[in-house]
Design a protein around this motif. Structure first.
Motif, PDB file in Angstrom:
ATOM      1  N   GLU A 297       0.838  -1.226   0.040  1.00 32.75           N
ATOM      2  CA  GLU A 297      -0.127   0.024  -0.171  1.00 32.75           C
ATOM      3  C   GLU A 297       0.917   1.102   0.000  1.00 32.75           C
ATOM      4  OE1 GLU A 297      -3.704  -0.445   2.804  1.00 32.75           O
ATOM      5  OE2 GLU A 297      -1.924  -1.250   3.558  1.00 32.75           O
ATOM      6  N   LEU A 298       0.538   2.315  -0.952  1.00 37.88           N
ATOM      7  CA  LEU A 298       1.400   3.616  -0.740  1.00 37.88           C
ATOM      8  C   LEU A 298       0.564   4.349   0.058  1.00 37.88           C
ATOM      9  CD1 LEU A 298       3.494   5.482  -1.759  1.00 37.88           C
ATOM     10  CD2 LEU A 298       1.878   5.887  -3.789  1.00 37.88           C
ATOM     11  N   LEU A 299       1.255   4.932   1.185  1.00 35.37           N
ATOM     12  CA  LEU A 299       0.268   5.586   2.346  1.00 35.37           C
ATOM     13  C   LEU A 299       0.713   6.848   2.333  1.00 35.37           C
ATOM     14  CD1 LEU A 299       0.434   2.916   5.030  1.00 35.37           C
ATOM     15  CD2 LEU A 299      -1.342   3.297   3.521  1.00 35.37           C
ATOM     16  N   GLU A 300      -0.163   7.963   2.723  1.00 39.46           N
ATOM     17  CA  GLU A 300       0.273   9.323   2.777  1.00 39.46           C
ATOM     18  C   GLU A 300      -0.438   9.777   4.141  1.00 39.46           C
ATOM     19  OE1 GLU A 300      -0.153  13.108   0.251  1.00 39.46           O
ATOM     20  OE2 GLU A 300      -2.114  12.065   0.447  1.00 39.46           O
ATOM     21  N   LEU A 301       0.468  10.541   5.189  1.00 34.93           N
ATOM     22  CA  LEU A 301      -0.111  10.933   6.302  1.00 34.93           C
ATOM     23  C   LEU A 301      -0.501  12.474   6.171  1.00 34.93           C
ATOM     24  CD1 LEU A 301      -0.253  10.553   9.341  1.00 34.93           C
ATOM     25  CD2 LEU A 301       2.110  11.549   9.729  1.00 34.93           C
ATOM     26  N   GLN A 302      -1.920  12.256   6.474  1.00 36.26           N
ATOM     27  CA  GLN A 302      -2.465  13.892   6.143  1.00 36.26           C
ATOM     28  C   GLN A 302      -2.000  14.909   6.975  1.00 36.26           C
ATOM     29  OE1 GLN A 302      -4.840  14.218   3.464  1.00 36.26           O
ATOM     30  NE2 GLN A 302      -4.400  12.379   2.707  1.00 36.26           N
ATOM     31  N   GLN A 303      -2.178  16.001   7.081  1.00 33.21           N
ATOM     32  CA  GLN A 303      -2.044  17.156   8.120  1.00 33.21           C
ATOM     33  C   GLN A 303      -2.669  17.053   9.300  1.00 33.21           C
ATOM     34  OE1 GLN A 303      -2.271  21.058   6.457  1.00 33.21           O
ATOM     35  NE2 GLN A 303      -0.020  21.068   5.970  1.00 33.21           N
ATOM     36  N   ASP A 304      -3.890  16.278   9.207  1.00 36.39           N
ATOM     37  CA  ASP A 304      -4.750  16.023  10.457  1.00 36.39           C
ATOM     38  C   ASP A 304      -4.396  14.558  11.256  1.00 36.39           C
ATOM     39  OD1 ASP A 304      -6.009  14.415   8.832  1.00 36.39           O
ATOM     40  OD2 ASP A 304      -7.774  14.971   9.208  1.00 36.39           O
ATOM     41  N   LEU A 305      -3.217  14.274  10.601  1.00 28.52           N
ATOM     42  CA  LEU A 305      -2.868  12.686  11.192  1.00 28.52           C
ATOM     43  C   LEU A 305      -3.699  11.738  10.842  1.00 28.52           C
ATOM     44  CD1 LEU A 305      -1.147  13.810  14.620  1.00 28.52           C
ATOM     45  CD2 LEU A 305      -0.053  13.923  12.351  1.00 28.52           C
TER      46      LEU A 305
ATOM     47  N   ASP B 254       5.708   6.028 -10.956  1.00 28.65           N
ATOM     48  CA  ASP B 254       4.523   6.527 -10.480  1.00 28.65           C
ATOM     49  C   ASP B 254       4.801   7.830  -9.879  1.00 28.65           C
ATOM     50  OD1 ASP B 254       2.182   7.295  -9.086  1.00 28.65           O
ATOM     51  OD2 ASP B 254       1.467   4.947  -9.473  1.00 28.65           O
ATOM     52  N   GLU B 255       3.869   9.053 -10.420  1.00 27.38           N
ATOM     53  CA  GLU B 255       4.161  10.325  -9.892  1.00 27.38           C
ATOM     54  C   GLU B 255       3.969  10.401  -8.381  1.00 27.38           C
ATOM     55  OE1 GLU B 255      -0.078  12.100 -11.656  1.00 27.38           O
ATOM     56  OE2 GLU B 255       1.774  12.863 -12.256  1.00 27.38           O
ATOM     57  N   ARG B 256       3.107   9.513  -7.847  1.00 26.55           N
ATOM     58  CA  ARG B 256       2.553   9.466  -6.448  1.00 26.55           C
ATOM     59  C   ARG B 256       3.791   9.034  -5.541  1.00 26.55           C
ATOM     60  NH1 ARG B 256      -2.629   6.133  -7.057  1.00 26.55           N
ATOM     61  NH2 ARG B 256      -1.061   4.963  -8.448  1.00 26.55           N
ATOM     62  N   LEU B 257       4.618   8.346  -5.940  1.00 27.48           N
ATOM     63  CA  LEU B 257       6.122   8.014  -5.298  1.00 27.48           C
ATOM     64  C   LEU B 257       6.863   8.815  -4.963  1.00 27.48           C
ATOM     65  CD1 LEU B 257       6.492   4.460  -6.951  1.00 27.48           C
ATOM     66  CD2 LEU B 257       5.880   4.674  -4.749  1.00 27.48           C
ATOM     67  N   ARG B 258       6.811   9.575  -3.811  1.00 31.53           N
ATOM     68  CA  ARG B 258       7.821  10.701  -3.266  1.00 31.53           C
ATOM     69  C   ARG B 258       8.281  10.373  -2.049  1.00 31.53           C
ATOM     70  NH1 ARG B 258       2.690  14.303  -3.888  1.00 31.53           N
ATOM     71  NH2 ARG B 258       3.098  13.690  -6.269  1.00 31.53           N
ATOM     72  N   ALA B 259       9.510  10.982  -1.557  1.00 29.83           N
ATOM     73  CA  ALA B 259       9.928  11.045  -0.420  1.00 29.83           C
ATOM     74  C   ALA B 259       8.869  11.457   0.955  1.00 29.83           C
ATOM     75  CB  ALA B 259      11.319  11.988  -0.276  1.00 29.83           C
TER      76      ALA B 259
ATOM     77  N   ASP C 140      14.188   8.170 -10.755  1.00 28.18           N
ATOM     78  CA  ASP C 140      13.943   7.761 -12.046  1.00 28.18           C
ATOM     79  C   ASP C 140      14.936   6.695 -12.478  1.00 28.18           C
ATOM     80  OD1 ASP C 140      12.949   7.119 -14.573  1.00 28.18           O
ATOM     81  OD2 ASP C 140      12.475   9.271 -15.032  1.00 28.18           O
ATOM     82  N   PHE C 141      14.885   5.518 -12.442  1.00 24.63           N
ATOM     83  CA  PHE C 141      16.077   4.791 -12.816  1.00 24.63           C
ATOM     84  C   PHE C 141      16.536   4.862 -14.219  1.00 24.63           C
ATOM     85  CE2 PHE C 141      17.737   0.221 -13.144  1.00 24.63           C
ATOM     86  CZ  PHE C 141      18.581   0.505 -12.087  1.00 24.63           C
ATOM     87  N   THR C 142      15.417   5.001 -15.099  1.00 24.59           N
ATOM     88  CA  THR C 142      15.865   5.005 -16.720  1.00 24.59           C
ATOM     89  C   THR C 142      15.936   6.410 -17.222  1.00 24.59           C
ATOM     90  OG1 THR C 142      13.746   4.650 -17.272  1.00 24.59           O
ATOM     91  CG2 THR C 142      14.778   2.835 -17.016  1.00 24.59           C
ATOM     92  N   GLY C 143      15.321   7.362 -16.491  1.00 22.05           N
ATOM     93  CA  GLY C 143      15.087   8.842 -16.956  1.00 22.05           C
ATOM     94  C   GLY C 143      14.017   8.943 -18.010  1.00 22.05           C
ATOM     95  N   GLN C 144      13.342   7.742 -18.149  1.00 27.41           N
ATOM     96  CA  GLN C 144      12.261   7.767 -19.179  1.00 27.41           C
ATOM     97  C   GLN C 144      10.933   7.657 -18.517  1.00 27.41           C
ATOM     98  OE1 GLN C 144      13.310   4.564 -21.865  1.00 27.41           O
ATOM     99  NE2 GLN C 144      15.110   6.069 -22.823  1.00 27.41           N
ATOM    100  N   ARG C 145      10.687   7.559 -17.273  1.00 27.06           N
ATOM    101  CA  ARG C 145       9.470   7.367 -16.509  1.00 27.06           C
ATOM    102  C   ARG C 145       9.083   6.109 -16.629  1.00 27.06           C
ATOM    103  NH1 ARG C 145       5.949  12.890 -16.087  1.00 27.06           N
ATOM    104  NH2 ARG C 145       7.543  14.239 -15.298  1.00 27.06           N
ATOM    105  N   ALA C 146       9.725   4.964 -16.501  1.00 28.11           N
ATOM    106  CA  ALA C 146       9.527   3.635 -16.399  1.00 28.11           C
ATOM    107  C   ALA C 146       9.704   3.086 -15.457  1.00 28.11           C
ATOM    108  CB  ALA C 146      10.211   2.960 -17.960  1.00 28.11           C
ATOM    109  N   GLU C 147      10.918   2.981 -14.617  1.00 26.33           N
ATOM    110  CA  GLU C 147      11.174   2.527 -13.673  1.00 26.33           C
ATOM    111  C   GLU C 147      11.608   3.296 -12.459  1.00 26.33           C
ATOM    112  OE1 GLU C 147      13.746  -1.073 -14.241  1.00 26.33           O
ATOM    113  OE2 GLU C 147      13.521  -0.947 -16.327  1.00 26.33           O
TER     114      GLU C 147
END
Length: 183
Positions: free
Chosen positions: A11-19, A58-63, A81-88
Motif C-alpha cells: 500500500e502506498l500511504l500518505e499521512l495527512q496534516q490532521d494525522l 508513478d508520480e505519487r511515489l515521493r519522499a 527515476d531509474f531509466t530517465g524515461q519515467r518507466a522504472e
C-alpha cells in the motif's frame, strides 16, 4: 527491465496534516535489503539498514510517503527515476521496526502499532542533569498520531502510561515518549 520480479504488493500511504492516513493505491514492488557490512544494532524505531525497492514509475511515489507490505512499514527516503524515461524507479526506504504493541488513547479507539522500548534510559531535567531512569519508547506517528500524557501503551503484556513527551524527538515520523509502568 532492471526492476526484477515485482511480486510484492504494498500500500502506498500518505499521512495527512490532521494525522489521518490515506491509502493512495496498491502497487507491486521488488523489496530487498541493501547489502551493507556491519549494520549497527537497532537503537530506535528506524532500522539503520536501508531497504532497496524497485517498481514502475508513478508520480505519487515521493519522499515522505510510506509503503506497507504485510507487517512491514517503510518510510520512503528517496525516489529516483531509474531509466530517465519515467518507466522504472529505484526507491531507498527506512524500515520502521519494533515490538508489536497496542496504543490505548485516553479518548479514542485502540490501535495496533510498533514500539521500540529502551528500559532504564536517563531522564534529564531542564539543566540536562540525570534525575532518574525511566522507560523510553518510540512510536510511528503514522500508526498512533501524537500520543499525549495519560495515554497508554501495551507491549508484550506490560501496560505503560505515557508520562511525558520526550522533548525534541518528534521529527514528523517518530515520536519519543517517557513511560511509567502500570502496577
Amino acid at each position: 527491465m532492471r526492476a526484477g520480479r515485482l511480486d510484492i504488493p504494498a500500500e502506498l500511504l500518505e499521512l495527512q496534516q490532521d494525522l489521518t492516513v490515506r491509502c493512495l493505491d496498491w502497487l507491486w514492488f521488488s523489496i530487498n535489503s541493501k547489502e551493507s557490512a556491519d549494520v549497527p544494532a537497532h537503537t530506535g524505531l528506524r532500522s539503520p539498514a536501508k531497504v532497496a525497492v524497485r517498481g514502475w514509475w508513478d508520480e505519487r511515489l515521493r519522499a515522505g510517503r510510506y509503503l506497507r507490505s504485510d507487517a512491514r512499514l517503510f518510510l520512503i527516503d528517496d525516489v529516483r527515476d531509474f531509466t530517465g524515461q519515467r518507466a522504472e524507479v529505484a526507491i531507498t526506504c527506512s524500515e520502521l521496526v519494533g515490538q508489536a504493541g497496542h496504543y490505548l488513547p485516553a479518548d479514542g479507539v485502540p490501535r495496533c502499532c510498533r514500539v521500540h522500548l529502551t528500559h532504564e534510559a536517563p531522564y534529564r531535567d531542564e539543566l540536562g542533569q540525570v534525575v532518574s531512569y525511566m522507560t523510553r519508547a518510540e512510536v510511528a506517528i503514522i500508526e498512533v498520531g501524537r500520543p499525549q500524557a495519560g495515554d497508554q501503551l501495551r507491549v508484550e503484556g506490560d501496560l505503560y502510561v505515557v508520562a511525558n513527551y520526550a522533548d525534541d524527538t518528534d521529527d514528523g515520523v517518530v515520536r519519543g515518549l517517557w513511560l511509567q509502568p502500570v502496577e
